[in-house]
Design a protein around this motif. Structure first.
Motif, PDB file in Angstrom:
ATOM      1  N   PRO A 139    -122.526  25.177  36.287  1.00 12.40           N
ATOM      2  CA  PRO A 139    -121.227  24.743  35.753  1.00 12.40           C
ATOM      3  C   PRO A 139    -120.116  24.939  36.782  1.00 12.40           C
ATOM      4  N   ARG A 140    -119.114  24.082  36.734  1.00 13.39           N
ATOM      5  CA  ARG A 140    -117.962  24.182  37.633  1.00 13.39           C
ATOM      6  C   ARG A 140    -116.692  23.810  36.873  1.00 13.39           C
ATOM      7  N   ARG A 141    -115.554  24.241  37.424  1.00  6.97           N
ATOM      8  CA  ARG A 141    -114.258  23.881  36.839  1.00  6.97           C
ATOM      9  C   ARG A 141    -113.546  22.892  37.757  1.00  6.97           C
ATOM     10  N   PHE A 142    -112.879  21.950  37.118  1.00  4.89           N
ATOM     11  CA  PHE A 142    -112.090  20.963  37.846  1.00  4.89           C
ATOM     12  C   PHE A 142    -110.744  20.806  37.159  1.00  4.89           C
ATOM     13  N   ASP A 143    -109.770  20.343  37.920  1.00 11.15           N
ATOM     14  CA  ASP A 143    -108.463  20.071  37.332  1.00 11.15           C
ATOM     15  C   ASP A 143    -108.484  18.789  36.508  1.00 11.15           C
ATOM     16  N   LEU A 144    -109.207  17.784  36.999  1.00 14.00           N
ATOM     17  CA  LEU A 144    -109.315  16.506  36.311  1.00 14.00           C
ATOM     18  C   LEU A 144    -110.741  15.985  36.419  1.00 14.00           C
ATOM     19  N   VAL A 145    -111.138  15.144  35.465  1.00 18.21           N
ATOM     20  CA  VAL A 145    -112.432  14.475  35.513  1.00 18.21           C
ATOM     21  C   VAL A 145    -112.207  12.987  35.312  1.00 18.21           C
ATOM     22  N   VAL A 146    -112.847  12.189  36.154  1.00 14.07           N
ATOM     23  CA  VAL A 146    -112.736  10.729  36.059  1.00 14.07           C
ATOM     24  C   VAL A 146    -114.113  10.152  35.766  1.00 14.07           C
ATOM     25  N   GLY A 147    -114.217   9.404  34.681  1.00 17.12           N
ATOM     26  CA  GLY A 147    -115.461   8.720  34.352  1.00 17.12           C
ATOM     27  C   GLY A 147    -115.463   7.339  34.990  1.00 17.12           C
ATOM     28  N   ALA A 148    -116.222   7.195  36.072  1.00 18.44           N
ATOM     29  CA  ALA A 148    -116.394   5.906  36.745  1.00 18.44           C
ATOM     30  C   ALA A 148    -117.875   5.542  36.689  1.00 18.44           C
TER      31      ALA A 148
END
Length: 385
Positions: A139-148
């Motif tokens: 698992p990791r943390r991100f500020d934003l996630v983009v579904g492309a």
């Protein structure tokens, strides 16, 4: 700011390029083990060429142009009865999809982390970011996630709900695969129509190869989208007993390693963002292959999404809203083109006058595009909210 992009097709790597341009650190996760090669030809139009030029990739794309000319419409005996103008199907510039994704990947891989052979399994948002779990990785943390991640977006399903709520089937299935250029085609193609079906062969890679496309009308099918052998059986059953080159095409398909098979469908959503997750390209607003605009929308959407994030100083709520405002008119026009294309896809044996009229009324010929690209300056890098 750390941004996770799901999908390494056209939209994902294009977004990664522009995020790096604006000082953001992107990671791209892709289910496939490598960038997908081969595939069908995509027409690039209008502002998409401007985006490629700003990426300093336009000349490389031009070097890979298929230089596709008009195609011959033939009857079951191979006799030509009309000519399909290239303006209808090839765009301003045409390139194999695998060549385009390869260029985008090579342009970004020195500064972008790509994780192949994995995909998003779960997303948990909170006030400070998104905790992402993966099918294989930690698992990791991100500020934003983009579904492309395309028409069948896993990101969309996890955040917005089941696919059936957003995907509109247009009544057509398409199978595309590579094969030898056994007809000796030179920058052209041949197409044959049957009731509720169509088949075409086009030259590729400087006429050293060919691509075949088989289309048939159908209601949604219950099939495993990862089972290529099942797809081949479905297509073979649909075209069994047909004339022209169909027996040879089905034989070639049976041993093709790169079969693409899917429905022509659109994605219709009232909103492309939820919290810190946003959709890009086909995942949020697929126009369907019958539009001929999917790759162009992906390139333009990537440019605008990254630019609006930069313009908003990383304030994602404002940036996502601005991204939607900029893209909505463009998407609405091209989805209309996709629906019209599906409605007239199986035209029987149209006469030349009808085909010439369609070529003259291609949106890029008949009227100006809705989108006009802004200039987004790379004005910040380190300080993000």
């Amino acid at each position: 700011m750390d941004v996770l992009i799901s999908g390494a097709g056209v939209a994902g790597p294009a977004l990664a390029y522009w995020l790096r341009h604006h000082g953001v650190t992107p990671t791209v996760v892709e289910r496939a083990l490598q960038v997908r090669a081969g595939g069908y030809a995509v027409g690039l139009r209008g502002e998409a060429l401007d985006v490629l030029d700003r990426m300093a990739l336009l000349e490389q794309v031009k070097a890979l142009d298929t230089h596709m000319g008009d195609a011959a419409l033939v009857d079951r005996d191979g006799n030509q009865y009309a000519t399909l103008p290239a303006a209808i199907f090839a765009g301003d510039l045409q390139i194999l999809r695998g060549d385009l994704t390869g260029l985008l990947y090579e342009a970004t891989r020195p500064e972008v982390q790509y994780v192949f052979g994995d995909s998003i399994a779960g997303l948990e948002q909170d006030a400070g970011g998104v905790r992402v779990t993966f099918e294989r990785g930690r698992p990791r943390r991100f500020d934003l996630v983009v579904g492309a991640d395309g028409l069948h977006s896993r990101t969309r399903s996890l955040v917005f709900g089941p696919q059936a709520r957003f995907v509109r089937h247009l009544g057509i299935y398409t199978a595309i695969f590579s094969l030898p250029n056994y007809l000796g085609l030179r920058n052209t193609g041949r197409l044959h129509s049957m009731p509720g079906k169509a088949a075409g062969i086009f030259s590729a890679r400087d006429n050293t190869e060919a691509r075949a496309a088989l289309h048939f009308a159908s209601r949604p099918l219950a099939c495993d989208r990862y089972d290529a052998e099942q797809h081949k059986r479905i297509v073979a059953e649909q075209f069994a007993g047909e004339g022209w080159q169909l027996p040879r095409l089905l034989e070639e398909m049976s041993r093709a390693p790169d079969l693409f098979f899917d429905a022509n469908a659109q994605v219709e959503m009232k909103c492309w963002a939820s919290g810190r997750v946003v959709l890009l390209g086909d995942a949020g607003y697929a126009a369907a292959p019958t539009s001929g605009r999917g790759a162009s929308q992906a390139l333009i959407g990537a440019y605008i999404l990254a630019g609006e994030l930069a313009a908003a100083g990383g304030r994602h709520v404002a940036a996502f809203a601005a991204y939607e405002r900029e893209m909505r008119g463009f998407v609405a026009e091209h989805q209309q083109v996709g629906r019209e294309g599906a409605d007239r896809f199986f035209m029987g044996m149209p006469n030349q006058q009808v085909l010439d009229m369609l070529a003259a009324n291609v949106p890029e010929v008949a009227r100006a595009q809705i989108v006009r690209l802004k200039d987004y300056a790379p004005s910040f890098s380190a300080k993000w909210p």
